[in-house]
Design a protein around this motif. Structure first.
Motif, PDB file in Angstrom:
ATOM      1  N   LEU A   1     -28.771  68.275 111.287  1.00 42.62           N
ATOM      2  CA  LEU A   1     -29.338  67.675 112.494  1.00 42.62           C
ATOM      3  C   LEU A   1     -28.360  67.927 113.625  1.00 42.62           C
ATOM      4  O   LEU A   1     -27.232  67.430 113.606  1.00 42.62           O
ATOM      5  N   ALA A   2     -28.791  68.725 114.607  1.00 42.53           N
ATOM      6  CA  ALA A   2     -27.948  69.059 115.758  1.00 42.53           C
ATOM      7  C   ALA A   2     -28.328  68.137 116.909  1.00 42.53           C
ATOM      8  O   ALA A   2     -29.469  68.175 117.385  1.00 42.53           O
ATOM      9  N   ILE A   3     -27.395  67.310 117.367  1.00 47.63           N
ATOM     10  CA  ILE A   3     -27.736  66.194 118.238  1.00 47.63           C
ATOM     11  C   ILE A   3     -27.151  66.315 119.635  1.00 47.63           C
ATOM     12  O   ILE A   3     -26.159  66.994 119.880  1.00 47.63           O
ATOM     13  N   THR A   4     -27.802  65.621 120.552  1.00 47.27           N
ATOM     14  CA  THR A   4     -27.284  65.392 121.888  1.00 47.27           C
ATOM     15  C   THR A   4     -27.891  64.099 122.415  1.00 47.27           C
ATOM     16  O   THR A   4     -29.071  63.825 122.164  1.00 47.27           O
ATOM     17  N   PRO A   5     -27.099  63.236 123.088  1.00 46.68           N
ATOM     18  CA  PRO A   5     -25.669  63.381 123.367  1.00 46.68           C
ATOM     19  C   PRO A   5     -24.822  62.904 122.192  1.00 46.68           C
ATOM     20  O   PRO A   5     -25.290  62.177 121.317  1.00 46.68           O
ATOM     21  N   SER A   6     -23.552  63.285 122.210  1.00 52.82           N
ATOM     22  CA  SER A   6     -22.671  63.010 121.078  1.00 52.82           C
ATOM     23  C   SER A   6     -22.410  61.523 120.891  1.00 52.82           C
ATOM     24  O   SER A   6     -22.198  61.073 119.755  1.00 52.82           O
ATOM     25  N   GLU A   7     -22.450  60.737 121.977  1.00 55.42           N
ATOM     26  CA  GLU A   7     -22.139  59.311 121.849  1.00 55.42           C
ATOM     27  C   GLU A   7     -23.215  58.528 121.102  1.00 55.42           C
ATOM     28  O   GLU A   7     -23.017  57.357 120.754  1.00 55.42           O
ATOM     29  N   LYS A   8     -24.350  59.164 120.846  1.00 50.38           N
ATOM     30  CA  LYS A   8     -25.418  58.511 120.084  1.00 50.38           C
ATOM     31  C   LYS A   8     -25.388  58.908 118.607  1.00 50.38           C
ATOM     32  O   LYS A   8     -26.346  58.668 117.881  1.00 50.38           O
ATOM     33  N   ARG A   9     -24.292  59.472 118.171  1.00 49.38           N
ATOM     34  CA  ARG A   9     -24.193  59.998 116.806  1.00 49.38           C
ATOM     35  C   ARG A   9     -24.547  58.958 115.750  1.00 49.38           C
ATOM     36  O   ARG A   9     -25.255  59.262 114.781  1.00 49.38           O
ATOM     37  N   SER A  10     -24.072  57.738 115.898  1.00 48.00           N
ATOM     38  CA  SER A  10     -24.316  56.721 114.875  1.00 48.00           C
ATOM     39  C   SER A  10     -25.806  56.392 114.755  1.00 48.00           C
ATOM     40  O   SER A  10     -26.308  56.153 113.656  1.00 48.00           O
TER      41      SER A  10
ATOM     42  N   GLY B   1     -23.246  70.192 121.914  1.00 51.58           N
ATOM     43  CA  GLY B   1     -22.298  70.571 122.948  1.00 51.58           C
ATOM     44  C   GLY B   1     -22.962  70.696 124.310  1.00 51.58           C
ATOM     45  O   GLY B   1     -24.133  70.342 124.491  1.00 51.58           O
ATOM     46  N   ALA B   2     -22.212  71.219 125.265  1.00 51.01           N
ATOM     47  CA  ALA B   2     -22.664  71.284 126.653  1.00 51.01           C
ATOM     48  C   ALA B   2     -23.451  72.561 126.924  1.00 51.01           C
ATOM     49  O   ALA B   2     -23.463  73.499 126.133  1.00 51.01           O
ATOM     50  N   GLY B   3     -24.106  72.573 128.095  1.00 51.52           N
ATOM     51  CA  GLY B   3     -24.802  73.766 128.550  1.00 51.52           C
ATOM     52  C   GLY B   3     -26.304  73.683 128.392  1.00 51.52           C
ATOM     53  O   GLY B   3     -26.849  72.717 127.857  1.00 51.52           O
ATOM     54  N   HIS B   4     -26.989  74.723 128.880  1.00 45.82           N
ATOM     55  CA  HIS B   4     -28.442  74.755 128.779  1.00 45.82           C
ATOM     56  C   HIS B   4     -28.856  75.023 127.339  1.00 45.82           C
ATOM     57  O   HIS B   4     -28.018  75.311 126.459  1.00 45.82           O
ATOM     58  N   LEU B   5     -30.152  74.933 127.074  1.00 43.65           N
ATOM     59  CA  LEU B   5     -30.647  75.009 125.699  1.00 43.65           C
ATOM     60  C   LEU B   5     -30.235  76.305 125.008  1.00 43.65           C
ATOM     61  O   LEU B   5     -29.854  76.292 123.831  1.00 43.65           O
ATOM     62  N   GLY B   6     -30.295  77.424 125.722  1.00 45.59           N
ATOM     63  CA  GLY B   6     -29.929  78.697 125.109  1.00 45.59           C
ATOM     64  C   GLY B   6     -28.485  78.722 124.654  1.00 45.59           C
ATOM     65  O   GLY B   6     -28.169  79.207 123.554  1.00 45.59           O
TER      66      GLY B   6
ATOM     67  N   GLU C   1     -27.442  78.999 120.649  1.00 44.08           N
ATOM     68  CA  GLU C   1     -26.590  80.096 120.213  1.00 44.08           C
ATOM     69  C   GLU C   1     -25.306  79.562 119.583  1.00 44.08           C
ATOM     70  O   GLU C   1     -24.861  80.035 118.527  1.00 44.08           O
ATOM     71  N   ARG C   2     -24.717  78.549 120.211  1.00 42.80           N
ATOM     72  CA  ARG C   2     -23.470  77.959 119.702  1.00 42.80           C
ATOM     73  C   ARG C   2     -23.666  77.365 118.307  1.00 42.80           C
ATOM     74  O   ARG C   2     -22.868  77.609 117.398  1.00 42.80           O
ATOM     75  N   VAL C   3     -24.728  76.596 118.142  1.00 42.54           N
ATOM     76  CA  VAL C   3     -24.960  75.931 116.855  1.00 42.54           C
ATOM     77  C   VAL C   3     -25.289  76.945 115.763  1.00 42.54           C
ATOM     78  O   VAL C   3     -24.786  76.848 114.629  1.00 42.54           O
ATOM     79  N   ILE C   4     -26.119  77.924 116.066  1.00 40.60           N
ATOM     80  CA  ILE C   4     -26.468  78.946 115.066  1.00 40.60           C
ATOM     81  C   ILE C   4     -25.218  79.681 114.589  1.00 40.60           C
ATOM     82  O   ILE C   4     -25.002  79.867 113.387  1.00 40.60           O
ATOM     83  N   ARG C   5     -24.380  80.083 115.537  1.00 39.48           N
ATOM     84  CA  ARG C   5     -23.153  80.799 115.165  1.00 39.48           C
ATOM     85  C   ARG C   5     -22.232  79.922 114.319  1.00 39.48           C
ATOM     86  O   ARG C   5     -21.628  80.380 113.340  1.00 39.48           O
ATOM     87  N   ALA C   6     -22.130  78.650 114.690  1.00 40.89           N
ATOM     88  CA  ALA C   6     -21.250  77.742 113.949  1.00 40.89           C
ATOM     89  C   ALA C   6     -21.719  77.568 112.517  1.00 40.89           C
ATOM     90  O   ALA C   6     -20.910  77.545 111.576  1.00 40.89           O
ATOM     91  N   VAL C   7     -23.031  77.451 112.323  1.00 38.44           N
ATOM     92  CA  VAL C   7     -23.570  77.278 110.976  1.00 38.44           C
ATOM     93  C   VAL C   7     -23.408  78.560 110.166  1.00 38.44           C
ATOM     94  O   VAL C   7     -23.060  78.518 108.978  1.00 38.44           O
ATOM     95  N   GLN C   8     -23.634  79.699 110.793  1.00 40.40           N
ATOM     96  CA  GLN C   8     -23.469  80.964 110.081  1.00 40.40           C
ATOM     97  C   GLN C   8     -22.026  81.157 109.626  1.00 40.40           C
ATOM     98  O   GLN C   8     -21.767  81.708 108.562  1.00 40.40           O
ATOM     99  N   GLN C   9     -21.078  80.689 110.410  1.00 37.52           N
ATOM    100  CA  GLN C   9     -19.673  80.821 110.051  1.00 37.52           C
ATOM    101  C   GLN C   9     -19.296  79.976 108.844  1.00 37.52           C
ATOM    102  O   GLN C   9     -18.262  80.195 108.215  1.00 37.52           O
ATOM    103  N   LYS C  10     -20.163  79.001 108.513  1.00 34.84           N
ATOM    104  CA  LYS C  10     -19.922  78.161 107.339  1.00 34.84           C
ATOM    105  C   LYS C  10     -20.460  78.793 106.063  1.00 34.84           C
ATOM    106  O   LYS C  10     -20.381  78.194 105.000  1.00 34.84           O
ATOM    107  N   GLY C  11     -21.033  80.005 106.177  1.00 35.67           N
ATOM    108  CA  GLY C  11     -21.412  80.722 104.984  1.00 35.67           C
ATOM    109  C   GLY C  11     -22.897  80.923 104.746  1.00 35.67           C
ATOM    110  O   GLY C  11     -23.280  81.565 103.779  1.00 35.67           O
TER     111      GLY C  11
END
Length: 227
Positions: free
Chosen positions: A60-69, A85-90, A94-104
């Motif tokens: 689950l990729a969330i925003t904003p981070s302060e609502k994590r709980s 994280g910050a920035g527009h949807l694109g 892209e950031r989340v996809i790359r981060a997950v791919q780096q986990k294997g």
């Protein structure tokens, strides 16, 4: 334990918090800010319940981070939570996809919660498609898409006119321009406007009557719908 393409694919659900006044804003004039926000929360809950358990890694990729709980309470322990994280949807996609791919997990699918009745079989089809294609899109009726996936490093998703009816076309062009092979899934509808809610109720009546999560959602929508 899942097998085949589902074992090799990470499923990511992108979610924005259900803060009144910031959720389902195009429904606020008729539904009010509080009910519109509760609708978004219920859409997310139904989505997580319906799609959970089909993939070995579900995020689950969330925003904003302060609502994590609050997200964690809704999702439960079966879902890993990461921040968009910050920035527009694109940029965030892209950031989340790359981060997950780096986990294997090289194969990654991303969906939202604006299509709570999306057939799970279409998501599974997306995973299977990534066995033979570099990218997959699930087109939405509003010109966007309900699913995007990559079996390799994603293309850049910058400079897309997010929020317009050109999102799908521009994304398809971007993927093809990078030399990736692209597959397209069947069309499905997001729920953003009052008429979309009515269409959702019709679909659930026709096809989702045996899904307890959709029945619960249908009953709430019918009880809360403005008269």
């Amino acid at each position: 334990m899942s097998t085949g393409p589902y074992q090799e694919t990470s499923l990511i659900v992108f979610a924005k918090h259900w803060t009144p006044g910031e959720a389902k804003t195009r429904l606020i004039p008729g539904w009010g800010a509080t009910r519109a926000a509760e609708m978004q929360r219920r859409f997310l809950a139904a989505t997580l319940a319906r799609v959970g358990g089909h993939f070995d890694r579900q995020i689950l990729a969330i925003t904003p981070s302060e609502k994590r709980s609050e997200f964690a309470d809704l999702a439960g322990p079966a879902w890993d939570i990461i921040e968009q994280g910050a920035g527009h949807l694109g940029m965030r996609l892209e950031r989340v996809i790359r981060a997950v791919q780096q986990k294997g997990k090289g194969q990654v699918l991303v969906i939202g919660s604006d299509s709570p009745d999306l057939p799970v079989v279409q998501i599974l089809e997306g995973a299977a498609t990534l066995q033979t294609h570099d990218a997959v899109l699930g087109p939405a009726t509003d010109g966007g898409y309900y699913l995007i996936g990559f079996s390799k490093e994603p293309c850049s998703l910058k400079d897309i006119d997010w929020g317009s009816d050109q999102v799908r076309r521009q994304t398809e062009e971007r993927i093809v321009a990078t030399g990736m092979s692209l597959a397209t899934l069947p069309l499905w509808a997001d729920v953003d406007l009052p008429e979309d809610v009515d269409a959702l109720l019709r679909r659930v009546k026709k096809r989702g009557g045996h899904d307890p999560h959709l029945v619960e959602l249908r009953d709430w929508l019918k009880a809360q719908r403005p008269r």
